[in-house]
Design an enzyme around this catalytic site. Structure first.
Site, PDB file in Angstrom:
ATOM      1  CE1 TYR A 109       5.154   6.573   0.490  1.00  8.97           C
ATOM      2  CE2 TYR A 109       3.446   7.085   2.110  1.00  8.97           C
ATOM      3  CZ  TYR A 109       3.822   6.547   0.894  1.00  8.97           C
ATOM      4  OH  TYR A 109       2.869   5.972   0.071  1.00  8.97           O
ATOM      5  CB  SER A 152      -0.057   8.416  -0.279  1.00 14.38           C
ATOM      6  OG  SER A 152      -0.290   7.933   1.029  1.00 14.38           O
TER       7      SER A 152
HETATM    8  P1  NDP Z   1       4.303  -2.330  -4.094  1.00 14.07           P
HETATM    9  O1  NDP Z   1       5.503  -2.262  -3.235  1.00 14.07           O
HETATM   10  O2  NDP Z   1       3.378  -3.486  -3.978  1.00 14.07           O
HETATM   11  O3  NDP Z   1       4.744  -2.173  -5.626  1.00 14.07           O
HETATM   12  C1  NDP Z   1       5.585  -1.110  -5.951  1.00 14.07           C
HETATM   13  C2  NDP Z   1       5.797  -1.079  -7.435  1.00 14.07           C
HETATM   14  O4  NDP Z   1       6.695   0.005  -7.709  1.00 14.07           O
HETATM   15  C3  NDP Z   1       6.466  -2.342  -7.935  1.00 14.07           C
HETATM   16  O5  NDP Z   1       5.987  -2.615  -9.235  1.00 14.07           O
HETATM   17  C4  NDP Z   1       7.935  -1.964  -7.946  1.00 14.07           C
HETATM   18  O6  NDP Z   1       8.714  -2.636  -8.922  1.00 14.07           O
HETATM   19  C5  NDP Z   1       7.844  -0.507  -8.341  1.00 14.07           C
HETATM   20  N1  NDP Z   1       9.064   0.178  -7.927  1.00 14.07           N
HETATM   21  C6  NDP Z   1       9.575   0.302  -6.679  1.00 14.07           C
HETATM   22  N2  NDP Z   1      10.752   0.956  -6.723  1.00 14.07           N
HETATM   23  C7  NDP Z   1      10.973   1.244  -8.021  1.00 14.07           C
HETATM   24  C8  NDP Z   1      12.025   1.878  -8.720  1.00 14.07           C
HETATM   25  N3  NDP Z   1      13.116   2.363  -8.110  1.00 14.07           N
HETATM   26  N4  NDP Z   1      11.931   1.977 -10.073  1.00 14.07           N
HETATM   27  C9  NDP Z   1      10.857   1.476 -10.725  1.00 14.07           C
HETATM   28  N5  NDP Z   1       9.832   0.863 -10.121  1.00 14.07           N
HETATM   29  C10 NDP Z   1       9.902   0.741  -8.788  1.00 14.07           C
HETATM   30  O7  NDP Z   1       3.531  -0.947  -3.816  1.00 14.07           O
HETATM   31  P2  NDP Z   1       1.979  -0.608  -3.785  1.00 14.07           P
HETATM   32  O8  NDP Z   1       1.275  -1.279  -4.884  1.00 14.07           O
HETATM   33  O9  NDP Z   1       1.512  -0.799  -2.396  1.00 14.07           O
HETATM   34  O10 NDP Z   1       2.036   0.969  -4.035  1.00 14.07           O
HETATM   35  C11 NDP Z   1       1.917   1.522  -5.342  1.00 14.07           C
HETATM   36  C12 NDP Z   1       1.795   3.033  -5.207  1.00 14.07           C
HETATM   37  O11 NDP Z   1       0.689   3.344  -4.379  1.00 14.07           O
HETATM   38  C13 NDP Z   1       3.042   3.695  -4.580  1.00 14.07           C
HETATM   39  O12 NDP Z   1       3.259   4.935  -5.200  1.00 14.07           O
HETATM   40  C14 NDP Z   1       2.591   3.893  -3.135  1.00 14.07           C
HETATM   41  O13 NDP Z   1       3.270   4.951  -2.508  1.00 14.07           O
HETATM   42  C15 NDP Z   1       1.108   4.189  -3.325  1.00 14.07           C
HETATM   43  N6  NDP Z   1       0.321   3.944  -2.126  1.00 14.07           N
HETATM   44  C16 NDP Z   1       0.169   2.674  -1.635  1.00 14.07           C
HETATM   45  C17 NDP Z   1      -0.593   2.477  -0.501  1.00 14.07           C
HETATM   46  C18 NDP Z   1      -0.809   1.124   0.093  1.00 14.07           C
HETATM   47  O14 NDP Z   1      -1.385   1.044   1.195  1.00 14.07           O
HETATM   48  N7  NDP Z   1      -0.426   0.025  -0.553  1.00 14.07           N
HETATM   49  C19 NDP Z   1      -1.233   3.603   0.207  1.00 14.07           C
HETATM   50  C20 NDP Z   1      -1.025   4.867  -0.426  1.00 14.07           C
HETATM   51  C21 NDP Z   1      -0.275   5.024  -1.551  1.00 14.07           C
HETATM   52  P3  NDP Z   1       9.544  -3.948  -8.499  1.00 14.07           P
HETATM   53  O15 NDP Z   1       8.492  -4.993  -8.397  1.00 14.07           O
HETATM   54  O16 NDP Z   1      10.511  -4.196  -9.589  1.00 14.07           O
HETATM   55  O17 NDP Z   1      10.171  -3.641  -7.178  1.00 14.07           O
END
Ligand code: NDP
Length: 250
Positions: free
Chosen positions: A159, A145
């Protein structure tokens, strides 16, 4: 499509591929020919919809439940994904993550632990379980991130800590796996429009004002960068952190 971005014959595992950035990465790799496994923790319906979309477009994909906050579940989910894909994994994208924010004194211990469990321990347990199954010349892309570089807002120490840890693992694994020709890099998104970070509303307007390009990024823009790093074209890039943030940290 250049030859370097053709993933026919390659296998890929994308953690957290049911929604947001992970779903876009899975779709992009599959559209370029990879057989893709995605994991999810609770969104089975969304994960199955991503698989259906990929199959409808002529690709190959399947979904597996694996809770990254649980060491055993993370490890067994990753192993069974690789077994189903075939003997060897070419591309691992550690994408799944949570973002629990709150200032010091307000964020609960449980929320602190959740950031650590999913964003740090989840990566560790997933990757250590299948490191021996990675193909030589394989690729690991960790999703960090802009909080891996700086903590530019208050209330984000836990975070930010978890995402700084992604950098430490990326650099260390790059050294550990270089003898096998495996590259390990992290992609550091800025604000990307997903359910977790919606691009509309007063909070979003404040964020947009901080981004030189004046908008949120799209999950597909992050997916294209991941595809590049996963491709042979990126063969001399390892141990690197690549920001994709519209200039936010410039
Ligand atoms: P979302 O919340 O849209 O999606 C998160 C994904 O991670 C989902 O597929 C979810 O599965 C999965 N997930 C969450 N918790 C768990 C768990 N305990 N075990 C397995 N899978 C899990 O997130 P984003 O797409 O926004 O983010 C994706 C990545 O990008 C993350 O690492 C985030 O920190 C990073 N990021 C995002 C930013 C943003 O602005 N969006 C900015 C910077 C970094 P399920 O659907 O089953 O919950």
């Amino acid at each position: 499509m250049t030859h370097g971005m053709d993933f026919h014959g390659k296998t890929a595992l994308v953690t957290g591929g049911s929604r947001g950035i992970g779903a876009a990465i899975a779709r992009t790799l599959a559209a370029r020919g990879a057989s893709v496994a995605i994991t999810y923790s609770s969104s089975r319906g969304s994960a199955e919809a991503v698989v259906r979309d990929i199959e409808t477009a002529g690709g190959t994909a399947f979904a597996i439940e694996a809770d990254l906050a649980d060491a055993r579940s993370a490890a067994s989910g990753a192993k069974s994904a690789v077994e189903t894909l075939g003997a060897r994994l070419h591309i691992l994208v550690n994408n799944a993550g949570v973002a629990l924010h709150g200032p010091l004194g307000t964020l609960s211990d449980d929320e602190f632990e959740r950031n650590l469990d999913v964003n740090v321990r989840g990566l560790w347990h997933t990757t250590s379980a299948i490191v021996d199954l990675l193909a030589d010349e394989g690729r690991i892309v960790n999703i960090g991130s802009f909080f891996s570089e700086r903590v530019p807002f208050p209330g984000s120490s836990a975070y930010g800590m978890s995402k700084h840890a992604v950098t430490g693992m990326t650099r260390g694994w790059a050294r550990d796996l270089a003898p096998r020709g495996i590259t390990v890099n992290s992609v550091e998104p800025g604000p990307i429009a997903t359910e977790t970070n919606p691009e509309e509303g007063p909070r979003a307007d404040r964020i947009k004002a901080m981004v030189p390009l004046g908008r949120f990024g799209k999950p597909e823009e992050v997916a294209d960068l991941v595809a590049f790093l996963a491709s042979p074209a990126a063969s001399y890039i390892t141990g690197s952190q690549i920001l994709i943030d519209g200039g936010l940290l410039a």
